[in-house]
Design a protein around this motif. Structure first.
Motif, PDB file in Angstrom:
ATOM      1  N   THR A  27      38.492  15.771 -18.248  1.00 48.45           N
ATOM      2  CA  THR A  27      39.730  16.341 -18.800  1.00 48.45           C
ATOM      3  C   THR A  27      40.410  15.413 -19.790  1.00 48.45           C
ATOM      4  O   THR A  27      41.189  15.851 -20.624  1.00 48.45           O
ATOM      5  CB  THR A  27      40.727  16.679 -17.673  1.00 48.45           C
ATOM      6  N   SER A  28      40.139  14.124 -19.706  1.00 44.73           N
ATOM      7  CA  SER A  28      40.622  13.190 -20.724  1.00 44.73           C
ATOM      8  C   SER A  28      39.670  12.013 -20.761  1.00 44.73           C
ATOM      9  O   SER A  28      39.086  11.630 -19.745  1.00 44.73           O
ATOM     10  CB  SER A  28      42.051  12.715 -20.429  1.00 44.73           C
ATOM     11  N   ASN A  79      38.122  16.652 -13.314  1.00 43.40           N
ATOM     12  CA  ASN A  79      38.526  17.788 -12.474  1.00 43.40           C
ATOM     13  C   ASN A  79      38.190  17.539 -11.010  1.00 43.40           C
ATOM     14  O   ASN A  79      39.008  17.772 -10.123  1.00 43.40           O
ATOM     15  CB  ASN A  79      37.828  19.062 -12.958  1.00 43.40           C
ATOM     16  N   SER A 101      38.037  21.030 -20.604  1.00 46.24           N
ATOM     17  CA  SER A 101      38.898  21.950 -19.865  1.00 46.24           C
ATOM     18  C   SER A 101      40.336  21.484 -19.906  1.00 46.24           C
ATOM     19  O   SER A 101      40.656  20.375 -20.317  1.00 46.24           O
ATOM     20  CB  SER A 101      38.420  22.045 -18.408  1.00 46.24           C
ATOM     21  N   ASN A 102      41.248  22.333 -19.444  1.00 46.87           N
ATOM     22  CA  ASN A 102      42.660  21.980 -19.442  1.00 46.87           C
ATOM     23  C   ASN A 102      42.903  20.739 -18.611  1.00 46.87           C
ATOM     24  O   ASN A 102      42.367  20.569 -17.529  1.00 46.87           O
ATOM     25  CB  ASN A 102      43.491  23.146 -18.876  1.00 46.87           C
ATOM     26  N   ALA A 103      43.759  19.886 -19.138  1.00 49.45           N
ATOM     27  CA  ALA A 103      44.020  18.616 -18.453  1.00 49.45           C
ATOM     28  C   ALA A 103      44.819  18.854 -17.189  1.00 49.45           C
ATOM     29  O   ALA A 103      45.654  19.740 -17.099  1.00 49.45           O
ATOM     30  CB  ALA A 103      44.789  17.679 -19.387  1.00 49.45           C
ATOM     31  N   ASN A 104      44.519  18.033 -16.187  1.00 48.24           N
ATOM     32  CA  ASN A 104      45.324  18.057 -14.973  1.00 48.24           C
ATOM     33  C   ASN A 104      46.687  17.452 -15.256  1.00 48.24           C
ATOM     34  O   ASN A 104      46.878  16.721 -16.220  1.00 48.24           O
ATOM     35  CB  ASN A 104      44.628  17.243 -13.874  1.00 48.24           C
TER      36      ASN A 104
END
Length: 523
Positions: A461-462, A475, A2-5
């Protein structure tokens, strides 16, 4: 994935510290080549061992010495390349290439300023600006700090522009190809302003050096203790780099060259043919300070934990402890042992940090002069024994023996007196099962289980790793199952903030990370 924070300060600093490991690992190996080559080609060793005094062997040792200088001479550019390479999530090769381009543009822009300002034709001004030849460019010697600035800027540009879309007529220059282009432009602008602001950066670093200098014999102790205290959150690399590679670690003239940074000075002295002894004030911040704790203290801790374990559990934790001791003594990797007691007894870790600092101070007071980076048995032999008795290497086994006894006594008393749950003291044997024994031996097949304990691939996320730990961003931290991770063999779970954490696996952590990455990428 998913999109990184959004990156937090903790996440950024720990990621930045991790990128230092690539050039530092090369530096450690290059140092061994330099140490072996310079020692075996010295007149003292040739006199003591006439067999070595022949052209073939001496050419080999000369070659080792020359190759050993590669990391020392080109260290700043290596940092400028390694930082964007390490921070990039995609197109890592482009990021590294852009790091070199940005570093070159940065120094060419500084050269532009120095040329226009007439500095290069004025010997007094050249000295005031610390002008040196940097990768063939007359520029200000910004050292490691300048390289870090370049690396961070390039990493941010890469993150922003590696998918940049250009108009159709200019599409050839879009995407990943645009990263080195924008890096050259931006660093070209930054370089023009560096001569105006660099004196303030230099003053800040020098002030740290003055604080350490004024601390006298306590300076190495503060450094050694601080480095251990920063290790659990992964920020110790930044402190270490500051002392090893900048003016904070001292500045000296060696073989007619002004050199800054404790490790840089040591390598310069090692490669200088006219140097007859190493400077104690420099090596006090290097390998010798770690040796009491690494070669004596932590093995004493392992023996204490073994003796304090329940008799029925000792055979189950033996492999774990032996592997930790081997990693510590041979490789200078201490986390496998330190994380066995860090979380169950933080006060003991604090005592360990203080004793490590005292070891730094004592080695300096005894005028031991053993340099390099790791504080392990290899450093002791190559930079201590092989360099002759002038290094006072013979004091290391004595002090390490004392540290062994002190650590063993302190840890055994604390574990039994306060019933600390170090490995093997649990009534429930599941906590010391075969999986725990295998932490440092075989991590194959654990990736899926660890990923599930972290909340599944959708929660990641990473993902990255350093020598012994997974470094992640998630997340939802509430989905991370600490107990399950520890049952799978994790030595500790460090939660830095609501999204960033580290899972201490051991020296085979890269196998777990690769399995996890393969599962995530397959989605």
């Amino acid at each position: 994935m998913s999109n990184a924070n959004k990156s937090t300060i903790w996440e950024f600093l720990q990621s930045l510290g991790k990128t230092f490991m690539l050039p530092v690992a090369l530096l450690a190996f290059s140092g061994i080549l330099l140490g072996v080559g310079s020692s075996f080609s010295s007149s003292a060793v040739k006199t003591a061992i006439p067999l070595l005094d022949n052209n073939g062997l001496q050419y080999l040792f000369m070659w080792m010495t020359k190759i050993g200088l590669v990391a020392f001479i080109f260290l700043p550019v290596m940092f400028a390349v390694a930082i964007p390479l390490g921070l990039a999530r995609e197109e890592k090769g482009v990021a590294g290439f852009a790091g070199f381009v940005g570093y070159a543009a940065f120094n060419l822009a500084i050269n532009f300023f120095l040329t226009v300002a007439g500095v290069l034709d004025n010997p007094t001004a050249r000295a005031a600006y610390s002008v040196k030849n940097i990768i063939g460019i007359e520029s200000i010697d910004t050292g490691i700090l300048g390289a870090v600035i370049v690396g961070v800027i390039v990493a941010r540009l890469h993150q922003r522009y590696y998918t940049f879309k250009m108009p159709d007529a200019l599409a050839f220059f879009g995407g990943a190809r645009f990263v080195p282009i924008i890096s050259a432009i931006v660093l070209g602008v930054v370089g023009v302003f560096i001569p105006y602001i660099w004196p303030y950066f230099a003053a800040g670093i020098n002030s740290i050096g003055h604080i350490i200098e004024k601390a006298g014999v306590f300076g190495p102790m503060l450094f050694g203790t601080g480095e251990r205290l920063l290790l659990p959150v992964g920020l110790h690399h930044i402190l270490v780099a500051l002392i090893r590679f900048t003016e904070a670690g001292g500045t000296m003239d060696v073989c007619g060259q002004t050199v800054s940074g404790a490790l840089n000075i040591f390598y310069s002295e090692l490669s200088c043919p006219t140097t007859t002894a190493f400077t104690p004030e420099v090596t006090a911040f290097l390998s010798q300070g770690k040796m009491p704790a690494f070669l004596g203290g932590l093995p004493g801790t392992a023996l204490a934990m073994y003796h304090c374990a329940r008799p029925e559990n000792r055979s189950k934790i033996k492999a774990l402890l032996i592997s930790g001791v081997v990693a510590c003594v041979i490789g200078g990797i201490t986390e496998p042992l330190e994380f066995l007691f860090l979380f169950v007894a933080p006060v003991l870790y604090l005592i360990h940090a203080i004793l490590t600092g005292i070891g730094f101070m004592l080695m300096g007071m005894l005028n031991v002069t053993i340099g390099n980076t790791d504080g392990n048995l290899i450093d002791f032999l190559v930079f201590g024994v092989l360099q002759g008795t002038a290094t006072k290497w013979y004091l290391v086994p004595l002090v390490a023996g004392i540290w062994f006894a002190v650590y063993y006594g302190v840890f055994k008393f604390a574990i039994t007196r306060f019933n600390l749950k170090t490995p093997g003291r649990e009534v429930d044997n599941t906590a010391v099962d075969e999986e725990l024994q295998a932490v440092f031996v075989n991590e194959s097949g654990k990736g899926a289980a660890v990923l599930a304990a972290l909340g599944g691939k959708e929660n990641i996320t990473s993902l990255d790793n350093c020598i012994t730990r997974l470094r992640l961003s998630v997340n939802d931290m509430n989905l991370v199952d600490d107990a399950k991770l520890k049952a799978l063999g994790a030595l500790g779970v460090v939660k830095l903030d609501k999204h960033s954490l580290q899972v201490v696996i051991g020296t085979q952590v890269h196998l777990v990370k690769n399995e996890m990455q393969a599962i995530i990428s397959a989605s």
